[in-house]
Motif scaffolding. Structure first.
Motif, PDB file in Angstrom:
ATOM      1  N   ASN A  38       2.994 -13.223   5.776  1.00  0.00           N
ATOM      2  CA  ASN A  38       1.613 -12.945   5.367  1.00  0.00           C
ATOM      3  C   ASN A  38       1.134 -11.526   5.647  1.00  0.00           C
ATOM      4  OD1 ASN A  38       1.297 -13.102   8.167  1.00  0.00           O
ATOM      5  ND2 ASN A  38      -0.542 -14.385   8.076  1.00  0.00           N
ATOM      6  N   ALA A  39       2.025 -10.647   6.116  1.00  0.00           N
ATOM      7  CA  ALA A  39       1.608  -9.279   6.426  1.00  0.00           C
ATOM      8  C   ALA A  39       1.209  -8.494   5.178  1.00  0.00           C
ATOM      9  CB  ALA A  39       2.712  -8.544   7.180  1.00  0.00           C
ATOM     10  N   LYS A  40       1.916  -8.740   4.055  1.00  0.00           N
ATOM     11  CA  LYS A  40       1.551  -8.043   2.828  1.00  0.00           C
ATOM     12  C   LYS A  40       0.152  -8.446   2.384  1.00  0.00           C
ATOM     13  CE  LYS A  40       5.074  -8.943   0.112  1.00  0.00           C
ATOM     14  NZ  LYS A  40       5.906  -8.906  -1.098  1.00  0.00           N
ATOM     15  N   GLY A  41      -0.201  -9.699   2.613  1.00  0.00           N
ATOM     16  CA  GLY A  41      -1.550 -10.148   2.273  1.00  0.00           C
ATOM     17  C   GLY A  41      -2.597  -9.417   3.079  1.00  0.00           C
ATOM     18  N   LEU A  42      -2.347  -9.278   4.373  1.00  0.00           N
ATOM     19  CA  LEU A  42      -3.281  -8.530   5.216  1.00  0.00           C
ATOM     20  C   LEU A  42      -3.389  -7.085   4.753  1.00  0.00           C
ATOM     21  CD1 LEU A  42      -5.109  -8.242   7.694  1.00  0.00           C
ATOM     22  CD2 LEU A  42      -3.062  -7.807   9.060  1.00  0.00           C
ATOM     23  N   ALA A  43      -2.247  -6.486   4.395  1.00  0.00           N
ATOM     24  CA  ALA A  43      -2.248  -5.102   3.926  1.00  0.00           C
ATOM     25  C   ALA A  43      -3.063  -4.961   2.642  1.00  0.00           C
ATOM     26  CB  ALA A  43      -0.823  -4.619   3.707  1.00  0.00           C
ATOM     27  N   LEU A  44      -2.959  -5.933   1.739  1.00  0.00           N
ATOM     28  CA  LEU A  44      -3.768  -5.908   0.508  1.00  0.00           C
ATOM     29  C   LEU A  44      -5.256  -5.955   0.839  1.00  0.00           C
ATOM     30  CD1 LEU A  44      -1.797  -8.310  -1.873  1.00  0.00           C
ATOM     31  CD2 LEU A  44      -2.247  -5.884  -2.268  1.00  0.00           C
ATOM     32  N   ASP A  45      -5.630  -6.849   1.740  1.00  0.00           N
ATOM     33  CA  ASP A  45      -7.041  -6.941   2.131  1.00  0.00           C
ATOM     34  C   ASP A  45      -7.525  -5.627   2.748  1.00  0.00           C
ATOM     35  OD1 ASP A  45      -7.444  -9.579   1.269  1.00  0.00           O
ATOM     36  OD2 ASP A  45      -6.686 -10.421   3.143  1.00  0.00           O
ATOM     37  N   MET A  46      -6.687  -5.000   3.570  1.00  0.00           N
ATOM     38  CA  MET A  46      -7.036  -3.712   4.184  1.00  0.00           C
ATOM     39  C   MET A  46      -7.247  -2.643   3.118  1.00  0.00           C
ATOM     40  SD  MET A  46      -4.258  -3.710   7.320  1.00  0.00           S
ATOM     41  CE  MET A  46      -4.252  -1.924   7.338  1.00  0.00           C
ATOM     42  N   ALA A  47      -6.346  -2.581   2.144  1.00  0.00           N
ATOM     43  CA  ALA A  47      -6.425  -1.557   1.101  1.00  0.00           C
ATOM     44  C   ALA A  47      -7.679  -1.713   0.267  1.00  0.00           C
ATOM     45  CB  ALA A  47      -5.186  -1.623   0.219  1.00  0.00           C
ATOM     46  N   LEU A  48      -8.005  -2.936  -0.108  1.00  0.00           N
ATOM     47  CA  LEU A  48      -9.199  -3.165  -0.930  1.00  0.00           C
ATOM     48  C   LEU A  48     -10.464  -2.805  -0.168  1.00  0.00           C
ATOM     49  CD1 LEU A  48      -9.465  -4.386  -3.895  1.00  0.00           C
ATOM     50  CD2 LEU A  48      -7.202  -4.377  -2.851  1.00  0.00           C
ATOM     51  N   GLN A  49     -10.467  -3.066   1.138  1.00  0.00           N
ATOM     52  CA  GLN A  49     -11.622  -2.698   1.956  1.00  0.00           C
ATOM     53  C   GLN A  49     -11.778  -1.185   2.010  1.00  0.00           C
ATOM     54  OE1 GLN A  49     -14.031  -4.695   3.420  1.00  0.00           O
ATOM     55  NE2 GLN A  49     -14.980  -2.682   3.695  1.00  0.00           N
ATOM     56  N   SER A  50     -10.670  -0.459   2.132  1.00  0.00           N
ATOM     57  CA  SER A  50     -10.723   1.011   2.169  1.00  0.00           C
ATOM     58  C   SER A  50     -11.261   1.571   0.857  1.00  0.00           C
ATOM     59  CB  SER A  50      -9.322   1.585   2.449  1.00  0.00           C
ATOM     60  OG  SER A  50      -8.892   1.268   3.746  1.00  0.00           O
ATOM     61  N   LEU A  51     -10.804   1.020  -0.259  1.00  0.00           N
ATOM     62  CA  LEU A  51     -11.258   1.486  -1.569  1.00  0.00           C
ATOM     63  C   LEU A  51     -12.746   1.220  -1.761  1.00  0.00           C
ATOM     64  CD1 LEU A  51      -8.227   0.272  -3.712  1.00  0.00           C
ATOM     65  CD2 LEU A  51      -8.815   2.651  -3.206  1.00  0.00           C
ATOM     66  N   ALA A  52     -13.180   0.031  -1.376  1.00  0.00           N
ATOM     67  CA  ALA A  52     -14.594  -0.303  -1.518  1.00  0.00           C
ATOM     68  C   ALA A  52     -15.462   0.584  -0.633  1.00  0.00           C
ATOM     69  CB  ALA A  52     -14.818  -1.778  -1.171  1.00  0.00           C
ATOM     70  N   THR A  53     -15.009   0.856   0.578  1.00  0.00           N
ATOM     71  CA  THR A  53     -15.754   1.723   1.490  1.00  0.00           C
ATOM     72  C   THR A  53     -15.883   3.132   0.926  1.00  0.00           C
ATOM     73  OG1 THR A  53     -15.001   0.441   3.402  1.00  0.00           O
ATOM     74  CG2 THR A  53     -15.818   2.658   3.835  1.00  0.00           C
ATOM     75  N   ALA A  54     -14.880   3.568   0.173  1.00  0.00           N
ATOM     76  CA  ALA A  54     -14.894   4.905  -0.435  1.00  0.00           C
ATOM     77  C   ALA A  54     -15.814   4.973  -1.654  1.00  0.00           C
ATOM     78  CB  ALA A  54     -13.485   5.317  -0.826  1.00  0.00           C
ATOM     79  N   GLY A  55     -16.362   3.835  -2.056  1.00  0.00           N
ATOM     80  CA  GLY A  55     -17.255   3.826  -3.209  1.00  0.00           C
ATOM     81  C   GLY A  55     -16.566   3.545  -4.531  1.00  0.00           C
ATOM     82  N   ILE A  56     -15.283   3.235  -4.473  1.00  0.00           N
ATOM     83  CA  ILE A  56     -14.531   2.909  -5.684  1.00  0.00           C
ATOM     84  C   ILE A  56     -14.811   1.453  -6.062  1.00  0.00           C
ATOM     85  CG2 ILE A  56     -12.178   2.593  -6.590  1.00  0.00           C
ATOM     86  CD1 ILE A  56     -11.381   4.969  -4.745  1.00  0.00           C
ATOM     87  N   LYS A  57     -15.042   1.218  -7.348  1.00  0.00           N
ATOM     88  CA  LYS A  57     -15.443  -0.110  -7.798  1.00  0.00           C
ATOM     89  C   LYS A  57     -14.445  -0.760  -8.751  1.00  0.00           C
ATOM     90  CE  LYS A  57     -20.356   0.946  -7.240  1.00  0.00           C
ATOM     91  NZ  LYS A  57     -21.691   1.013  -7.881  1.00  0.00           N
ATOM     92  N   SER A  58     -13.401  -0.021  -9.120  1.00  0.00           N
ATOM     93  CA  SER A  58     -12.426  -0.575 -10.053  1.00  0.00           C
ATOM     94  C   SER A  58     -11.026  -0.126  -9.638  1.00  0.00           C
ATOM     95  CB  SER A  58     -12.722  -0.116 -11.485  1.00  0.00           C
ATOM     96  OG  SER A  58     -11.749  -0.595 -12.381  1.00  0.00           O
ATOM     97  N   ALA A  59     -10.206  -1.081  -9.155  1.00  0.00           N
ATOM     98  CA  ALA A  59      -8.855  -0.728  -8.697  1.00  0.00           C
ATOM     99  C   ALA A  59      -7.998  -1.980  -8.621  1.00  0.00           C
ATOM    100  CB  ALA A  59      -8.905  -0.044  -7.334  1.00  0.00           C
ATOM    101  N   LEU A  60      -6.701  -1.757  -8.677  1.00  0.00           N
ATOM    102  CA  LEU A  60      -5.723  -2.826  -8.505  1.00  0.00           C
ATOM    103  C   LEU A  60      -4.632  -2.307  -7.580  1.00  0.00           C
ATOM    104  CD1 LEU A  60      -4.857  -5.719  -9.531  1.00  0.00           C
ATOM    105  CD2 LEU A  60      -3.322  -4.503 -11.103  1.00  0.00           C
ATOM    106  N   VAL A  61      -4.340  -3.067  -6.525  1.00  0.00           N
ATOM    107  CA  VAL A  61      -3.284  -2.695  -5.567  1.00  0.00           C
ATOM    108  C   VAL A  61      -2.179  -3.745  -5.645  1.00  0.00           C
ATOM    109  CG1 VAL A  61      -2.710  -2.231  -3.169  1.00  0.00           C
ATOM    110  CG2 VAL A  61      -4.956  -1.580  -4.048  1.00  0.00           C
ATOM    111  N   SER A  62      -0.941  -3.272  -5.772  1.00  0.00           N
ATOM    112  CA  SER A  62       0.222  -4.155  -5.834  1.00  0.00           C
ATOM    113  C   SER A  62       1.209  -3.767  -4.741  1.00  0.00           C
ATOM    114  CB  SER A  62       0.904  -4.047  -7.203  1.00  0.00           C
ATOM    115  OG  SER A  62       2.161  -4.693  -7.194  1.00  0.00           O
ATOM    116  N   ILE A  63       1.600  -4.739  -3.922  1.00  0.00           N
ATOM    117  CA  ILE A  63       2.622  -4.520  -2.894  1.00  0.00           C
ATOM    118  C   ILE A  63       3.800  -5.410  -3.240  1.00  0.00           C
ATOM    119  CG2 ILE A  63       3.184  -4.574  -0.450  1.00  0.00           C
ATOM    120  CD1 ILE A  63       0.257  -4.319   0.212  1.00  0.00           C
ATOM    121  N   GLY A  64       4.835  -4.797  -3.789  1.00  0.00           N
ATOM    122  CA  GLY A  64       6.002  -5.569  -4.179  1.00  0.00           C
ATOM    123  C   GLY A  64       5.688  -6.682  -5.160  1.00  0.00           C
TER     124      GLY A  64
END
Length: 339
Positions: free
Chosen positions: A179-205
């Motif tokens: 489940n570490a990749k899942g946590l990493a996805l949640d972390m990445a989306l939080q960083s993008l949202a904090t930066a003010g970005i509203k449209s993004a897709l993150v893929s880990i493997g």
């Protein structure tokens, strides 16, 4: 599960202008690739400010490289190896609040899965030859497996006194490959949202999470790999804002020994690799939950997966058996398009 020698970032921006209308300014799709966790991390961002995008991706890269080091299942020096070493010698270890939260959450998810998903089985995974840069046999002997089953180390054997982590079972070895990749996805989306970005897709493997929708409100079209031919899709799904699409498959990491194929996803109840499903895809708003559930449901197999899905509160599930037979929840069937 992570592999080494990928601690570098390869940013590659590809611009693809999309027009909202004849009089509007084009909004470009900025695509980045980071090599970490032994796989490719692909990030697609729609945002008008280049500097904001680059800063956000740089932070994700920094966080991911640190995450890889700290939570690596077998390399020394990170927090996970320190925890495992402390457990082995039966000594308490003080951990950060964020580490404690992740372990407690993993314990809750493990309990909900009837411990089919269990990050405490690192020794068993290592016995099967999946702690290393390459995966190879021989498989462990029945005697080794029986000895491990007698002890049955589990993440439930861990407890906390304030921020001190302890365990009464020295055979517990944590491995958060499930489940570490899942946590990493949640972390990445939080960083993008904090930066003010509203449209993004993150893929880990191939495991993905969406932030917002694409321009003009379009959903993100995500393909689900065919387990017999991972380069070809078996289905597609339109992912909406905040949704994670996570797949666990026995075709992803395996080795062959004396004519048999052994997967890295191990059933803690038998000590052997899971053989019920070839792949399981879960959609959930929390990527850590989706990742944990995909692993648990793959292990649960055809007879038990619906019961475990209900216990883990996941409603959108798509399963593919080795013979190609498909099983899915009604809510997933309404959304999924078979190819």
């Amino acid at each position: 599960m992570y592999r080494r020698h990928f601690l570098k970032s390869i940013p590659a921006i590809i611009s693809a202008p999309l027009f909202f209308s004849a009089c509007s300014q084009p909004l470009q799709a900025h695509q980045f690739q980071i090599i970490v966790f032994g796989t490719e991390v692909d990030i697609t961002i729609y945002h008008p400010e280049q500097a904001v995008i680059e800063q956000a991706v740089a932070k994700i890269n920094h966080d991911f490289q640190r995450f890889h080091h700290e939570w690596h299942a077998w390399e020394q020096g990170g927090i996970l190896s320190k925890i495992n070493n402390a457990i082995a010698v039966q000594k308490p270890i003080t951990v950060a609040e964020s580490v404690k939260r992740f372990i407690l959450k993993s314990q809750q998810l493990s309990a909900a899965s009837d411990y089919l998903f269990d990050p405490g089985i690192g020794k068993l995974i290592a016995m099967w030859g999946f702690h290393g840069d390459s995966w190879q046999g021989p498989p462990p002997s029945q005697e080794q497996i029986d000895r491990w089953l007698q002890q049955r180390p589990s993440i439930k054997d861990i407890y906390f006194t304030d921020n001190q982590l302890l365990s009464d079972n020295p055979d517990v070895q944590l491995d958060f490959g499930g489940n570490a990749k899942g946590l990493a996805l949640d972390m990445a989306l939080q960083s993008l949202a904090t930066a003010g970005i509203k449209s993004a897709l993150v893929s880990i493997g191939g495991d993905m999470k969406a932030l917002g929708n694409k321009p003009q409100g379009k959903a993100w079209q995500i393909a689900i790999s065919h387990p017999k031919n991972p380069q070809q899709p078996i289905a597609s799904i339109a992912a909406q804002d905040g949704e994670s699409v996570v797949t666990s498959g026995t075709y992803q990491r395996f080795y062959e020994w004396q004519g048999r194929r052994f997967s890295h996803i191990i059933n803690p109840n038998t000590g052997y690799p899971a053989d019920g499903f070839a792949s399981v895809t879960v959609i959930h708003s929390d990527a850590t939950t989706a990742d944990s559930a995909a692993t648990a449901l793959l292990i649960a197999g055809p007879k038990q997966w619906r019961e475990i899905a209900k216990k883990m509160a996941v409603e959108q599930v798509f399963c593919v058996a080795y013979d190609g037979k498909i099983s899915q929840t009604k809510s997933m069937e309404k959304r999924l398009k078979l190819i």
